[in-house]
Write a protein that holds these residues in place. Structure first.
Motif, mmCIF file in Angstrom:
data_model
loop_
_atom_site.group_PDB
_atom_site.id
_atom_site.type_symbol
_atom_site.label_atom_id
_atom_site.label_comp_id
_atom_site.label_asym_id
_atom_site.label_seq_id
_atom_site.Cartn_x
_atom_site.Cartn_y
_atom_site.Cartn_z
ATOM 1 N N SER A 1 -2.794 5.467 1.529
ATOM 2 C CA SER A 1 -3.622 4.412 2.122
ATOM 3 C C SER A 1 -3.247 4.167 3.582
ATOM 4 O O SER A 1 -4.105 3.967 4.434
ATOM 5 C CB SER A 1 -3.478 3.117 1.336
ATOM 6 O OG SER A 1 -3.922 3.293 0.023
ATOM 7 N N ARG A 2 -1.970 4.191 3.878
ATOM 8 C CA ARG A 2 -1.519 3.988 5.259
ATOM 9 C C ARG A 2 -1.984 5.123 6.164
ATOM 10 O O ARG A 2 -2.376 4.889 7.303
ATOM 11 C CB ARG A 2 0.001 3.873 5.300
ATOM 12 C CG ARG A 2 0.510 2.605 4.690
ATOM 13 C CD ARG A 2 2.009 2.541 4.762
ATOM 14 N NE ARG A 2 2.498 1.338 4.089
ATOM 15 C CZ ARG A 2 3.746 0.994 4.021
ATOM 16 N NH1 ARG A 2 4.675 1.743 4.573
ATOM 17 N NH2 ARG A 2 4.112 -0.107 3.397
ATOM 18 N N PRO B 1 0.828 -1.212 0.000
ATOM 19 C CA PRO B 1 0.000 0.000 0.000
ATOM 20 C C PRO B 1 0.862 1.262 0.000
ATOM 21 O O PRO B 1 1.955 1.286 0.560
ATOM 22 C CB PRO B 1 -0.807 -0.112 1.289
ATOM 23 C CG PRO B 1 -0.144 -1.152 2.100
ATOM 24 C CD PRO B 1 0.672 -1.998 1.204
ATOM 25 N N ASP B 2 0.321 2.286 -0.643
ATOM 26 C CA ASP B 2 1.080 3.535 -0.703
ATOM 27 C C ASP B 2 0.882 4.339 0.583
ATOM 28 O O ASP B 2 0.139 3.952 1.478
ATOM 29 C CB ASP B 2 0.676 4.351 -1.930
ATOM 30 C CG ASP B 2 -0.804 4.687 -1.933
ATOM 31 O OD1 ASP B 2 -1.563 4.055 -1.178
ATOM 32 O OD2 ASP B 2 -1.193 5.594 -2.701
#
Length: 78
Positions: free
Chosen positions: A18-19, A14-15
């Motif tokens: 998203s985090r 995840p980029d």
């Protein structure tokens, strides 16, 4: 099995966006669950009892009175 193994794509990590979204929503959802689900009535009852007999406790500790008044025995939480 070899054909199936060739078609497997590697997992995409995840980029950062998203985090950050997940990192922001977890505390928000936890706080909402605490406020909506938690029953804080016993805490408020305890605060009320403390306010009611707080001065009596101070007087007992400073030896202004020898024993608590009779109304202070009404409820064991106080």
């Amino acid at each position: 099995l070899l054909d199936a193994q060739r078609q497997i794509t590697p997992m995409v990590t995840p980029d950062v966006k998203s985090r950050l979204i997940v990192a922001a929503w977890i505390p928000i959802l936890a706080a909402m669950a605490y406020l909506l689900i938690g029953n804080r009535t016993p805490v408020f009852d305890l605060w009320t009892a403390e306010d009611k007999v707080g001065q009596v406790a101070d007087d007992l500790l400073t030896a202004k009175i020898d024993k608590p008044p009779s109304w202070a025995f009404e409820d064991g939480r106080q």
